[in-house]
Motif scaffolding. Structure first.
Motif, mmCIF file in Angstrom:
data_model
loop_
_atom_site.group_PDB
_atom_site.id
_atom_site.type_symbol
_atom_site.label_atom_id
_atom_site.label_comp_id
_atom_site.label_asym_id
_atom_site.label_seq_id
_atom_site.Cartn_x
_atom_site.Cartn_y
_atom_site.Cartn_z
ATOM 1 N N PRO A 132 5.129 3.110 -9.120
ATOM 2 C CA PRO A 132 5.216 2.513 -10.470
ATOM 3 C C PRO A 132 3.948 2.766 -11.289
ATOM 4 O O PRO A 132 2.839 2.761 -10.746
ATOM 5 C CB PRO A 132 5.377 1.009 -10.184
ATOM 6 N N GLU A 133 4.143 2.981 -12.596
ATOM 7 C CA GLU A 133 3.004 3.146 -13.514
ATOM 8 C C GLU A 133 2.149 1.879 -13.503
ATOM 9 O O GLU A 133 2.663 0.771 -13.395
ATOM 10 C CB GLU A 133 3.517 3.380 -14.951
ATOM 11 N N GLY A 134 0.847 2.071 -13.623
ATOM 12 C CA GLY A 134 -0.040 0.917 -13.818
ATOM 13 C C GLY A 134 -0.328 0.105 -12.572
ATOM 14 O O GLY A 134 -1.004 -0.922 -12.654
ATOM 15 N N THR A 135 0.146 0.529 -11.414
ATOM 16 C CA THR A 135 -0.123 -0.254 -10.206
ATOM 17 C C THR A 135 -1.599 -0.150 -9.839
ATOM 18 O O THR A 135 -2.225 0.894 -10.049
ATOM 19 C CB THR A 135 0.745 0.206 -9.020
ATOM 20 N N ASP A 136 -2.158 -1.251 -9.309
ATOM 21 C CA ASP A 136 -3.532 -1.153 -8.804
ATOM 22 C C ASP A 136 -3.530 -1.127 -7.275
ATOM 23 O O ASP A 136 -4.568 -1.217 -6.633
ATOM 24 C CB ASP A 136 -4.404 -2.303 -9.338
ATOM 25 N N ALA A 137 -2.317 -0.996 -6.695
ATOM 26 C CA ALA A 137 -2.224 -0.899 -5.228
ATOM 27 C C ALA A 137 -2.811 0.442 -4.783
ATOM 28 O O ALA A 137 -2.683 1.446 -5.478
ATOM 29 C CB ALA A 137 -0.761 -0.999 -4.791
ATOM 30 N N PRO A 138 -3.459 0.461 -3.600
ATOM 31 C CA PRO A 138 -4.006 1.729 -3.122
ATOM 32 C C PRO A 138 -2.906 2.736 -2.795
ATOM 33 O O PRO A 138 -1.801 2.347 -2.398
ATOM 34 C CB PRO A 138 -4.757 1.347 -1.837
ATOM 35 N N VAL A 139 -3.255 4.010 -2.956
ATOM 36 C CA VAL A 139 -2.359 5.108 -2.592
ATOM 37 C C VAL A 139 -3.079 5.924 -1.524
ATOM 38 O O VAL A 139 -4.243 6.293 -1.702
ATOM 39 C CB VAL A 139 -2.066 6.002 -3.811
ATOM 40 N N ILE A 140 -2.400 6.191 -0.411
ATOM 41 C CA ILE A 140 -3.033 6.900 0.705
ATOM 42 C C ILE A 140 -2.352 8.248 0.896
ATOM 43 O O ILE A 140 -1.121 8.338 0.906
ATOM 44 C CB ILE A 140 -2.953 6.043 1.997
ATOM 45 N N PHE A 141 -3.168 9.292 1.044
ATOM 46 C CA PHE A 141 -2.634 10.626 1.335
ATOM 47 C C PHE A 141 -2.569 10.802 2.847
ATOM 48 O O PHE A 141 -3.472 10.400 3.563
ATOM 49 C CB PHE A 141 -3.531 11.722 0.733
ATOM 50 N N SER A 142 -1.497 11.447 3.335
ATOM 51 C CA SER A 142 -1.240 11.503 4.775
ATOM 52 C C SER A 142 -2.243 12.389 5.516
ATOM 53 O O SER A 142 -2.999 13.156 4.917
ATOM 54 C CB SER A 142 0.180 12.008 5.045
ATOM 55 N N ALA A 143 -2.196 12.309 6.845
ATOM 56 C CA ALA A 143 -3.124 13.058 7.704
ATOM 57 C C ALA A 143 -2.983 14.564 7.545
ATOM 58 O O ALA A 143 -3.886 15.319 7.892
ATOM 59 C CB ALA A 143 -2.887 12.669 9.173
ATOM 60 N N HIS A 144 -1.823 15.024 7.001
ATOM 61 C CA HIS A 144 -1.558 16.465 6.934
ATOM 62 C C HIS A 144 -2.306 17.159 5.801
ATOM 63 O O HIS A 144 -2.364 18.379 5.754
ATOM 64 C CB HIS A 144 -0.052 16.704 6.749
ATOM 65 N N GLY A 145 -2.863 16.352 4.877
ATOM 66 C CA GLY A 145 -3.579 16.943 3.742
ATOM 67 C C GLY A 145 -2.656 17.225 2.576
ATOM 68 O O GLY A 145 -1.438 17.288 2.728
ATOM 69 N N VAL A 146 -3.250 17.367 1.389
ATOM 70 C CA VAL A 146 -2.456 17.570 0.164
ATOM 71 C C VAL A 146 -3.043 18.715 -0.656
ATOM 72 O O VAL A 146 -4.223 19.055 -0.520
ATOM 73 C CB VAL A 146 -2.417 16.292 -0.707
ATOM 74 N N ALA A 147 -2.190 19.271 -1.524
ATOM 75 C CA ALA A 147 -2.652 20.274 -2.481
ATOM 76 C C ALA A 147 -3.622 19.627 -3.470
ATOM 77 O O ALA A 147 -3.584 18.417 -3.689
ATOM 78 C CB ALA A 147 -1.443 20.853 -3.228
ATOM 79 N N VAL A 183 0.890 -1.159 0.000
ATOM 80 C CA VAL A 183 0.000 0.000 0.000
ATOM 81 C C VAL A 183 0.931 1.212 0.000
ATOM 82 O O VAL A 183 1.836 1.290 0.829
ATOM 83 C CB VAL A 183 -0.906 -0.002 1.262
ATOM 84 N N TYR A 184 0.758 2.099 -0.974
ATOM 85 C CA TYR A 184 1.633 3.270 -1.061
ATOM 86 C C TYR A 184 1.070 4.399 -0.195
ATOM 87 O O TYR A 184 -0.146 4.618 -0.159
ATOM 88 C CB TYR A 184 1.771 3.739 -2.508
ATOM 89 N N VAL A 185 1.952 5.098 0.505
ATOM 90 C CA VAL A 185 1.536 6.232 1.323
ATOM 91 C C VAL A 185 2.371 7.440 0.913
ATOM 92 O O VAL A 185 3.606 7.388 0.936
ATOM 93 C CB VAL A 185 1.725 5.948 2.836
ATOM 94 N N PHE A 230 -7.088 5.865 -4.866
ATOM 95 C CA PHE A 230 -6.489 6.522 -3.702
ATOM 96 C C PHE A 230 -7.495 6.670 -2.561
ATOM 97 O O PHE A 230 -8.704 6.738 -2.760
ATOM 98 C CB PHE A 230 -5.869 7.876 -4.081
ATOM 99 N N LEU A 231 -6.936 6.690 -1.353
ATOM 100 C CA LEU A 231 -7.704 6.898 -0.124
ATOM 101 C C LEU A 231 -7.126 8.128 0.558
ATOM 102 O O LEU A 231 -5.914 8.279 0.629
ATOM 103 C CB LEU A 231 -7.558 5.680 0.806
ATOM 104 N N ASP A 232 -7.995 8.983 1.051
ATOM 105 C CA ASP A 232 -7.532 10.236 1.645
ATOM 106 C C ASP A 232 -7.596 10.138 3.164
ATOM 107 O O ASP A 232 -8.680 10.047 3.735
ATOM 108 C CB ASP A 232 -8.410 11.384 1.143
ATOM 109 N N VAL A 280 4.495 1.289 1.757
ATOM 110 C CA VAL A 280 5.649 1.885 1.066
ATOM 111 C C VAL A 280 5.460 3.394 1.075
ATOM 112 O O VAL A 280 4.472 3.913 0.529
ATOM 113 C CB VAL A 280 5.751 1.368 -0.384
ATOM 114 N N PHE A 281 6.386 4.106 1.711
ATOM 115 C CA PHE A 281 6.256 5.555 1.848
ATOM 116 C C PHE A 281 7.012 6.255 0.727
ATOM 117 O O PHE A 281 8.170 5.937 0.461
ATOM 118 C CB PHE A 281 6.781 6.005 3.219
ATOM 119 N N VAL A 282 6.328 7.204 0.076
ATOM 120 C CA VAL A 282 6.950 7.992 -0.988
ATOM 121 C C VAL A 282 6.673 9.465 -0.696
ATOM 122 O O VAL A 282 5.731 9.796 0.027
ATOM 123 C CB VAL A 282 6.378 7.621 -2.380
ATOM 124 N N GLU A 283 7.494 10.344 -1.247
ATOM 125 C CA GLU A 283 7.236 11.772 -1.069
ATOM 126 C C GLU A 283 6.323 12.307 -2.171
ATOM 127 O O GLU A 283 5.534 13.209 -1.944
ATOM 128 C CB GLU A 283 8.553 12.565 -1.035
#
Length: 324
Positions: A70-85, A39-41, A99-101, A61-64
């Motif tokens: 990776p392109e084409g992944t169907d793994a979920p991507v989670i945005f952190s508690a701090h919020g995003v632009a 799960v990407y975060v 993605f999950l927020d 897996v934490f990314v900035e």
């Protein structure tokens, strides 16, 4: 056996995890259970190495930035508690990511306020710390130039808006209550028509933890804040302890970080934890002191907290099944 010196520990309550942090960690945990690893975060889910390492061990897996995923992944991507632009979910949609927020609802509330003020034609003043993920996220809700960041009283005094009668104020949720009120006072006196939130944007948990430290710090020889150096709310607790008259007020990430030279001759100690620090680390610190002192722990309660935030719907059945 040598007699250990006695030490009275005043344990601040409330301390540690707030509802927004609790929810964010649960979202990563439940996503791992439902979808499996990875799960990407995007960005540390909360600012605590111990928490992040624990989730990494489970398959997060934490990314900035999203471009690291990776392109084409169907793994979920989670945005952190701090919020995003706004550009971040837009890019995720463009790349067909699921993605999950996990943005804290109290941060989302600030985002909504900023957008509402902009729609009403106001220029927005944001009190916060440059470079903090929450500030980047809030400024990223609106086009460049629409939000001006104020970091200090001097900034508030020097601020020269385009239209002094058409301003609205929002703040980062994890600031020092006292510092913020000083900046708000300057802005209000200079710009009487500025629209200020009915209640400060500083979240209930930040406020409560600072009030607890204010109550405890004058009564103890030293104050420990369990938390991370990149955690804004934890660093503010250290400052609040110093200002409240405690001669030693320090941040420790965990028991291994304690500089025992600072605590040689104390007979009383206050302990609290930032909103992203787990209780297990507080217990670890108390145990470390118990090895060197005969400790008497007393809990200093200054507020009760019973707030909880909902989990995203796609994870909710799993949450109910796990009995949260």
């Amino acid at each position: 056996m040598t007699d250990k010196p006695s030490l009275d520990i005043l344990l601040c309550a409330p301390r540690g995890f707030c509802a927004g942090v609790d929810r964010a960690i649960q979202i990563v945990d439940l996503a791992l259970k439902k979808y499996g690893a990875p799960v990407y975060v995007r960005h540390e889910i909360v600012h605590n190495k111990f928490v992040v390492d624990g989730l990494r061990a489970k398959g997060a897996v934490f990314v900035e930035e999203l471009e690291e995923i990776p392109e084409g992944t169907d793994a979920p991507v989670i945005f952190s508690a701090h919020g995003v632009a706004k550009s971040v979910p837009a890019e995720a949609k463009h790349r067909n990511m699921f993605f999950l927020d996990a943005t804290c609802p109290l941060v989302t509330k600030v985002h909504v306020e900023a957008q509402r003020h902009a729609e009403d034609g106001h220029d927005i003043v944001l009190i916060g710390h440059r470079g903090h993920p929450e500030v980047i996220g809030t400024m990223g809700q609106l086009p460049p130039g629409k939000i001006t960041l104020i970091e200090t009283v001097a900034d508030a005094e020097a601020f020269a808006p385009r239209d002094p009668d058409n301003l609205a104020l929002v703040t980062q949720t994890t600031l020092s209550v006292d510092d913020t009120s000083a900046m708000v006072m300057v802005l209000k006196s200079r710009f009487p028509n500025i629209s200020v939130p009915a209640k400060e944007d500083i979240c209930y948990a930040t406020t409560n933890r600072q009030e607890a430290v204010k109550a405890v710090a004058p009564k103890v020889d030293a104050m420990i804040v369990v938390g991370a150096p990149n955690s804004s709310n934890s660093m503010r607790l250290v400052e609040v302890g110093e200002r409240a008259g405690c001669r030693v007020s320090v941040l420790v990430q965990r028991a291994d970080d304690i500089d025992w030279d600072q605590f040689g001759d104390i007979s009383s100690l206050g302990i609290t934890a930032g909103a992203s620090a787990p209780e297990s680390l507080v217990e670890e610190v108390i145990e470390a002191f118990a090895e060197r002192f005969t400790v008497n722990v007393e809990i200093a309660v200054t507020a009760e907290e019973n707030i909880a935030f909902n989990i995203p719907r796609v994870l909710r059945q799993l949450e109910e099944a796990s009995g949260h």
